[in-house]
Design a protein around this motif. Structure first.
Motif, mmCIF file in Angstrom:
data_model
loop_
_atom_site.group_PDB
_atom_site.id
_atom_site.type_symbol
_atom_site.label_atom_id
_atom_site.label_comp_id
_atom_site.label_asym_id
_atom_site.label_seq_id
_atom_site.Cartn_x
_atom_site.Cartn_y
_atom_site.Cartn_z
ATOM 1 N N ARG A 31 -5.536 -16.503 -14.881
ATOM 2 C CA ARG A 31 -6.534 -17.257 -14.118
ATOM 3 C C ARG A 31 -6.699 -16.708 -12.700
ATOM 4 O O ARG A 31 -7.809 -16.507 -12.230
ATOM 5 N N LYS A 32 -5.566 -16.476 -12.018
ATOM 6 C CA LYS A 32 -5.660 -16.021 -10.623
ATOM 7 C C LYS A 32 -4.344 -15.399 -10.188
ATOM 8 O O LYS A 32 -3.287 -16.020 -10.306
ATOM 9 N N HIS A 33 -4.420 -14.186 -9.670
ATOM 10 C CA HIS A 33 -3.239 -13.500 -9.134
ATOM 11 C C HIS A 33 -3.655 -12.579 -7.998
ATOM 12 O O HIS A 33 -4.839 -12.255 -7.847
ATOM 13 N N LEU A 34 -2.682 -12.143 -7.206
ATOM 14 C CA LEU A 34 -2.977 -11.209 -6.123
ATOM 15 C C LEU A 34 -3.513 -9.909 -6.703
ATOM 16 O O LEU A 34 -2.990 -9.399 -7.698
ATOM 17 N N LYS A 35 -4.541 -9.400 -6.083
ATOM 18 C CA LYS A 35 -5.176 -8.163 -6.562
ATOM 19 C C LYS A 35 -4.148 -7.042 -6.629
ATOM 20 O O LYS A 35 -3.407 -6.796 -5.685
ATOM 21 N N ILE B 274 1.111 -6.560 -10.963
ATOM 22 C CA ILE B 274 1.415 -6.413 -12.387
ATOM 23 C C ILE B 274 2.146 -7.680 -12.825
ATOM 24 O O ILE B 274 2.594 -8.475 -11.981
ATOM 25 N N HIS B 275 2.286 -7.862 -14.136
ATOM 26 C CA HIS B 275 2.777 -9.153 -14.619
ATOM 27 C C HIS B 275 3.848 -9.012 -15.683
ATOM 28 O O HIS B 275 3.751 -8.184 -16.591
ATOM 29 N N LEU B 276 4.874 -9.833 -15.542
ATOM 30 C CA LEU B 276 5.831 -10.081 -16.618
ATOM 31 C C LEU B 276 6.294 -11.515 -16.461
ATOM 32 O O LEU B 276 6.900 -11.875 -15.449
ATOM 33 N N ASP B 277 5.952 -12.340 -17.429
ATOM 34 C CA ASP B 277 6.354 -13.748 -17.414
ATOM 35 C C ASP B 277 7.876 -13.834 -17.281
ATOM 36 O O ASP B 277 8.611 -13.128 -17.972
ATOM 37 N N GLN C 280 0.815 -1.222 0.000
ATOM 38 C CA GLN C 280 0.000 0.000 0.000
ATOM 39 C C GLN C 280 0.848 1.273 0.000
ATOM 40 O O GLN C 280 0.320 2.375 -0.105
ATOM 41 N N GLU C 281 2.143 1.129 0.132
ATOM 42 C CA GLU C 281 3.028 2.284 0.252
ATOM 43 C C GLU C 281 3.495 2.778 -1.117
ATOM 44 O O GLU C 281 3.453 2.047 -2.117
ATOM 45 N N ASP C 282 3.946 4.033 -1.148
ATOM 46 C CA ASP C 282 4.392 4.657 -2.396
ATOM 47 C C ASP C 282 5.591 3.937 -3.005
ATOM 48 O O ASP C 282 6.405 3.349 -2.289
ATOM 49 N N ASN C 283 5.699 4.056 -4.316
ATOM 50 C CA ASN C 283 6.814 3.496 -5.085
ATOM 51 C C ASN C 283 7.013 1.994 -4.819
ATOM 52 O O ASN C 283 8.134 1.500 -4.709
ATOM 53 N N THR C 284 5.891 1.282 -4.708
ATOM 54 C CA THR C 284 5.909 -0.160 -4.436
ATOM 55 C C THR C 284 4.971 -0.861 -5.405
ATOM 56 O O THR C 284 3.862 -0.386 -5.649
ATOM 57 N N ILE C 285 5.422 -1.976 -5.950
ATOM 58 C CA ILE C 285 4.561 -2.783 -6.818
ATOM 59 C C ILE C 285 4.616 -4.241 -6.376
ATOM 60 O O ILE C 285 5.588 -4.671 -5.747
ATOM 61 N N ILE C 286 3.570 -4.979 -6.714
ATOM 62 C CA ILE C 286 3.594 -6.434 -6.576
ATOM 63 C C ILE C 286 3.827 -6.967 -7.984
ATOM 64 O O ILE C 286 3.093 -6.623 -8.916
ATOM 65 N N ASN D 119 14.768 1.877 -8.347
ATOM 66 C CA ASN D 119 14.620 1.972 -6.890
ATOM 67 C C ASN D 119 13.221 1.577 -6.417
ATOM 68 O O ASN D 119 12.959 1.547 -5.211
ATOM 69 N N THR D 120 12.341 1.289 -7.353
ATOM 70 C CA THR D 120 10.992 0.842 -6.992
ATOM 71 C C THR D 120 11.093 -0.373 -6.076
ATOM 72 O O THR D 120 11.888 -1.283 -6.309
ATOM 73 N N ARG D 121 10.273 -0.371 -5.038
ATOM 74 C CA ARG D 121 10.232 -1.562 -4.174
ATOM 75 C C ARG D 121 9.353 -2.598 -4.860
ATOM 76 O O ARG D 121 8.202 -2.337 -5.203
ATOM 77 N N ILE D 122 9.918 -3.781 -5.084
ATOM 78 C CA ILE D 122 9.224 -4.851 -5.811
ATOM 79 C C ILE D 122 8.917 -5.987 -4.845
ATOM 80 O O ILE D 122 9.825 -6.546 -4.219
#
Length: 198
Positions: free
Chosen positions: A89-93, A96-99, A72-78, A116-119
Motif C-alpha cells: 500500500r505505501k512504503h518509502l521510495k 526493499i521488502h522482507l516481511d 543515497q550512498e553505496d552499499n546501502t539499502i532501505i 556488511n551492507t548498510r541497512i
C-alpha cells in the motif's frame, strides 16, 4: 461454638486434602510434560542478544535528514519489514521488502548477500498522519474508573524497529541504522511508493 469449630476443622482438612491432591495431580502432569521435544526457543539467547544490541543500537539512531543522505550512498539499502499488505500500500521510495515473519538466515542472505551492507530500517511508529498505512504499534493501558493507577501508566511502545534490529543483528548484519525521528506523512522531504500513492 464447638459445632462451629468442628465444622471449621473438617472444612480446613477437606480443603487441605483437595489442595494437596490437586498439587500432586498438577505436579504429575508437569512431570509428564517434560518428556516432549523442546521448541527451538532460547530465552537466554534472546536476552543476551538484546543486551548486546542495546549498546550497538544507541549509536545507530538517525534523523530523517541523515537517513535520507545515507540512503543515497553505496552499499546501502532501505529495508521495510512490515507486512506485505502495508508495504504494498505505501512504503518509502526505493525500500526493499522482507516481511518480519519471513526472516530466516536463507531469506535474508538471498535478499542481502553482503552482511556488511548498510541497512536502514523504519516502521509504522516513525510516521504519523496516516493511521491506516502507518498505524502506530503501542499498548495503551485501560483503566477502570475505580482504578487510577493503570490510567497513570504511559503507553508501551511496540515498534517493529526494535525486533527487526535485534533479529538482523542476530543473523550477522551489524551495519544497521534506524530512523529515530517521528515524521508526518506529508513531510516534503520524503517520497512514498505503493498502491495508495497518487
Amino acid at each position: 461454638m464447638k459445632k462451629v469449630t468442628i465444622l471449621f476443622l473438617v472444612s480446613f482438612c477437606f480443603t487441605g486434602c483437595v489442595t494437596q491432591s490437586q498439587t500432586t495431580k498438577t505436579s504429575t502432569v508437569m512431570t509428564k510434560q517434560q518428556s516432549y521435544p523442546k521448541a527451538l526457543v532460547d530465552y537466554d539467547d534472546f536476552k543476551n542478544l538484546v543486551t548486546e544490541v542495546e549498546k550497538a543500537r544507541a549509536n545507530h539512531l538517525v534523523s530523517l535528514d541523515l537517513f535520507l543522505k545515507m540512503s543515497q550512498e553505496d552499499n546501502t539499502i532501505i529495508l521495510d519489514t512490515r507486512s506485505d499488505f502495508r508495504y504494498n500500500r505505501k512504503h518509502l521510495k526505493g525500500a526493499i521488502h522482507l516481511d518480519f515473519t519471513d526472516f530466516t538466515q536463507e531469506n535474508l542472505h538471498q535478499l542481502i548477500p553482503d552482511p556488511n551492507t548498510r541497512i536502514l530500517i523504519y516502521c509504522n511508529n516513525n510516521f504519523n498522519g496516516d493511521p491506516i498505512d502507518f498505524a502506530s504499534k503501542m499498548a495503551i493501558p485501560k483503566s477502570a474508573p475505580e482504578s487510577q493507577i493503570l490510567g497513570n501508566r504511559k503507553p508501551v511502545m511496540l515498534a517493529l524497529n526494535i525486533p527487526t534490529h535485534i533479529n538482523l543483528y542476530g543473523y550477522g548484519y551489524k551495519n544497521i541504522y534506524e530512523l529515530d525521528e517521528l515524521v508526518h506523512v506529508n513531510d516534503t522531504r520524503i517520497k512514498f511508493e505503493g498502491t495508495e500513492v497518487k
